[in-house]
Design an enzyme around this catalytic site. Structure first.
Site, PDB file in Angstrom:
ATOM      1  CB  SER A 185      -1.115   0.170   1.241  1.00 34.99           C
ATOM      2  OG  SER A 185      -0.197   0.229   2.366  1.00 34.99           O
ATOM      3  CE  LYS A 199      -2.822   2.081   4.820  1.00 38.20           C
ATOM      4  NZ  LYS A 199      -2.691   1.130   3.840  1.00 38.20           N
TER       5      LYS A 199
END
Length: 191
Positions: free
Chosen positions: A50, A94
């Site tokens: 990701s 993230k």
């Protein structure tokens, strides 16, 4: 004979003294290491794609757990936060996109902050196919952040209900240093 006995006793005392000093040194080193891991820095491993192309699967990082006690998280910081999945706690890595008090929306695959295109977002190179809950404007609370993975079309992040906005108190730390693989060793780019 008593002189030899005294020498043996003295030698035995010195051995015990050295052993005690070594044990004390090891205990102090262990306590210091635990305090550093708990409050200053922590090793973590990237799991998944990701954050490609910034971070890759199986890379090892050191988190800075102390700087957010002295300053606020900033846009584009790479953070780690806990996430419960299937009854087990894991950690997500993230990038912060939206800051407290801002309104975030994804329109035609691009991020808008307070109604303006976030042109400085050089990390998500592809147009997002899925806006999720950010298809509608999301106004962040006083201690909330909106996060995205750099691999926008292969990331579970704030666009998904189960992740949502990240509260400041839930941020474990800021990814600071890549330590593995050795050929990529170095500080991580945030801004």
């Amino acid at each position: 004979m008593s002189r030899k006995k005294n020498e043996q006793e003295t030698e035995q005392k010195n051995v015990w003294k050295e052993l005690l000093e070594m044990v004390l040194y090891l205990v102090i080193a262990l306590v210091a290491a635990l305090l550093i891991v708990k409050f200053v820095g922590q090793r973590t491993q990237v799991d998944g794609s990701s954050m490609n192309p910034t971070l890759y699967d199986k890379e090892n990082l050191i988190l800075d757990k102390i700087s957010y006690h002295f300053r606020d998280p900033e846009r584009f910081d790479i953070i780690v936060f806990p996430f419960e999945e299937d009854g087990e706690e894991t950690h997500f890595i993230k990038r912060i996109i939206g800051l407290p008090g801002e309104t975030v929306q994804i329109i035609d695959g691009y991020v808008y902050i307070n109604g303006e295109l976030l042109e400085s977002d050089i990390y998500g190179k592809e147009v997002m196919e899925y806006a999720g809950r950010a298809a509608e404007p999301i106004t962040l609370g006083d201690d909330e952040y909106f996060v995205l993975g750099d691999n926008r079309n292969n990331s579970r992040d704030s666009r998904f209900e189960e992740v949502g906005n990240i509260k400041r108190g839930d941020i474990t730390g800021r990814a600071f240093l890549r330590i593995w693989p050795l050929n990529k060793f170095g500080l991580l780019k945030h801004q």
